[in-house]
Design an enzyme around this catalytic site. Sequence first.
Site, mmCIF file in Angstrom:
data_model
loop_
_atom_site.group_PDB
_atom_site.id
_atom_site.type_symbol
_atom_site.label_atom_id
_atom_site.label_comp_id
_atom_site.label_asym_id
_atom_site.label_seq_id
_atom_site.Cartn_x
_atom_site.Cartn_y
_atom_site.Cartn_z
ATOM 1 N N ASP A 67 10.898 0.234 12.116
ATOM 2 C CA ASP A 67 11.430 -0.283 10.686
ATOM 3 C C ASP A 67 11.427 1.042 9.704
ATOM 4 O OD1 ASP A 67 8.792 0.845 10.374
ATOM 5 O OD2 ASP A 67 7.890 -1.168 9.639
ATOM 6 N N ASN A 134 -1.430 -7.424 5.035
ATOM 7 C CA ASN A 134 -0.971 -8.747 4.598
ATOM 8 C C ASN A 134 -0.481 -9.604 5.717
ATOM 9 O OD1 ASN A 134 1.350 -7.456 5.115
ATOM 10 N ND2 ASN A 134 2.310 -7.990 3.135
ATOM 11 N N HIS A 136 1.695 -8.485 7.867
ATOM 12 C CA HIS A 136 3.226 -8.020 8.466
ATOM 13 C C HIS A 136 3.286 -7.399 9.613
ATOM 14 C CE1 HIS A 136 3.477 -4.057 5.587
ATOM 15 N NE2 HIS A 136 2.919 -3.926 6.979
ATOM 16 N N GLU A 141 7.604 -9.299 6.216
ATOM 17 C CA GLU A 141 6.497 -9.726 5.331
ATOM 18 C C GLU A 141 6.235 -11.112 5.429
ATOM 19 O OE1 GLU A 141 5.000 -7.187 3.896
ATOM 20 O OE2 GLU A 141 6.384 -5.805 3.170
#
Length: 239
Positions: A67, A134, A136, A141
């Site tokens: 990413d 979180n 991800h 996400e």
Amino acid sequence: MAQLTVLGPRDWADGVAQRLAERLRREPRLRLCLPTGDTPSPVYERLVALNREGLAPFGQATIVLLDEYVGLPPDDPARCDARLRRELLDLLEPGPVTFHAISVDELAPDAAAEAHDAVAAEGLDLALVGLGLNGHVGFNEPGSTADSPTRAVDLAGESRRAATARYGAGAEPTRGITLGMARLLNATDVWLLVSGAQKATILQRTLVGPISADCPASLLRGHPRLRVLTEEGATAKLS
Ligand code: GLP
């Protein structure tokens, strides 16, 4: 069913690096997806040492970046490509390593995502991924489904803040490009790297909670060859 490997906190980075080095010796032409972040950093440090000893041959491997931020200048230290070069790729001997960064400087975000997806579509033998607080994976996400494509995304607040607060970005990025869950789930092998007590709650959700887009990492449990490489600090909430 995920294969869970729990190492001691002090042996973790070396244990992961040794396993990857062994894979590279067996399969030097490995097509490998690599993440950045604080989790893989010590693993890369160990890999560089193993590479110096001739035990981690990257010379024929193809590296595909997981990413990237959109909007950070090329010299920003938080850029994922810059970080991977700094911590691993530039330190490997002998080169060359084929490295597919994400063309965020040359192309508009959607076109950069499409181009990167075409590279990954040629096949990934092994995808190493980290775990966001979180849930991800890359920049998939919460809300990302198992069929989500490689794409440009709006970053969650946590990912934006991490860029500046933890990785030293000059400005808070709002968007990113990530290999999609679908591409990652298509890799032959997926290794989820998780270290640190701060990851204990999300690791528990990932492995024991519902398989749901609310925690994209839990979707990896649908992969037939998921391996979770973690250490005792992060497994505190697993029974
Ligand atoms: C970042 C990256 C991910 C990374 C994750 C965990 O935002 N986009 O690829 O795996 O968050 O980062 P860390 O390892 O620093 O906890």
